[in-house]
Design a protein around this motif. Structure first.
Motif, PDB file in Angstrom:
ATOM      1  N   LYS A   1       2.638   8.112   3.385  1.00 41.42           N
ATOM      2  CA  LYS A   1       2.128   8.848   4.299  1.00 41.42           C
ATOM      3  C   LYS A   1       3.148   8.498   5.831  1.00 41.42           C
TER       4      LYS A   1
ATOM      5  N   ASN B   1       0.936  -1.067  -0.048  1.00 39.70           N
ATOM      6  CA  ASN B   1       0.018  -0.065  -0.075  1.00 39.70           C
ATOM      7  C   ASN B   1       0.862   1.263  -0.045  1.00 39.70           C
TER       8      ASN B   1
ATOM      9  N   SER C   1       4.283  -0.755   5.031  1.00 39.27           N
ATOM     10  CA  SER C   1       2.940  -1.122   4.347  1.00 39.27           C
ATOM     11  C   SER C   1       2.892  -2.119   3.440  1.00 39.27           C
TER      12      SER C   1
ATOM     13  N   GLU D   1      -0.209   4.480   1.590  1.00 42.72           N
ATOM     14  CA  GLU D   1       0.023   4.440   3.191  1.00 42.72           C
ATOM     15  C   GLU D   1       1.459   4.560   3.521  1.00 42.72           C
TER      16      GLU D   1
END
Length: 116
Positions: free
Chosen positions: A16, A10, A68, A13
């Motif tokens: 982030k 991901n 992630s 994610e």
């Protein structure tokens, strides 16, 4: 070959988690690829050295969570749980190996996307 619908990485994610620093994320992915050794886990499990196998599984699980790697996290959690019980289903280990290999393929794609 990646299974349809399985999320290996991901990247949104993951980005982030590194405050959208694409260069840093690509660097961390590269470090995982170069330094994370699934072979250790396999060898410890084969020798039934459950303490070391659990440590290796835990390391993979933690890194997968931090970067992630969604599917690798799920599968390494399952393997770690089995190892805590001092056993490991060979099918689970084979599934983890396949997931690990596919995650490495996906890492190359993400690095190519973010390293530029």
């Amino acid at each position: 070959m990646a299974d349809e619908g399985v999320v290996y990485i991901n990247a949104e994610e993951g980005m982030k988690r590194v405050m959208n620093n694409a260069k840093l994320y690509a660097k961390l992915l590269g470090k995982f690829k170069a330094g994370t050794n699934l072979d250790e886990l396999v060898a410890f499990a084969a020798a039934q050295d459950w303490e070391k196998a659990q440590g290796a599984a835990h390391t993979i699980k933690g890194i997968a969570a931090n970067l992630s790697f969604t599917e690798l996290f799920k599968q390494s959690l399952d393997v770690e749980t089995q190892i805590k019980g001092k056993s490991l289903d060979p099918a689970s280990l084979e599934s983890l190996k396949a997931c690990f290999a596919e995650t490495l393929v996906q890492i190359d794609k993400v690095i190519a996307q973010y390293a530029a």
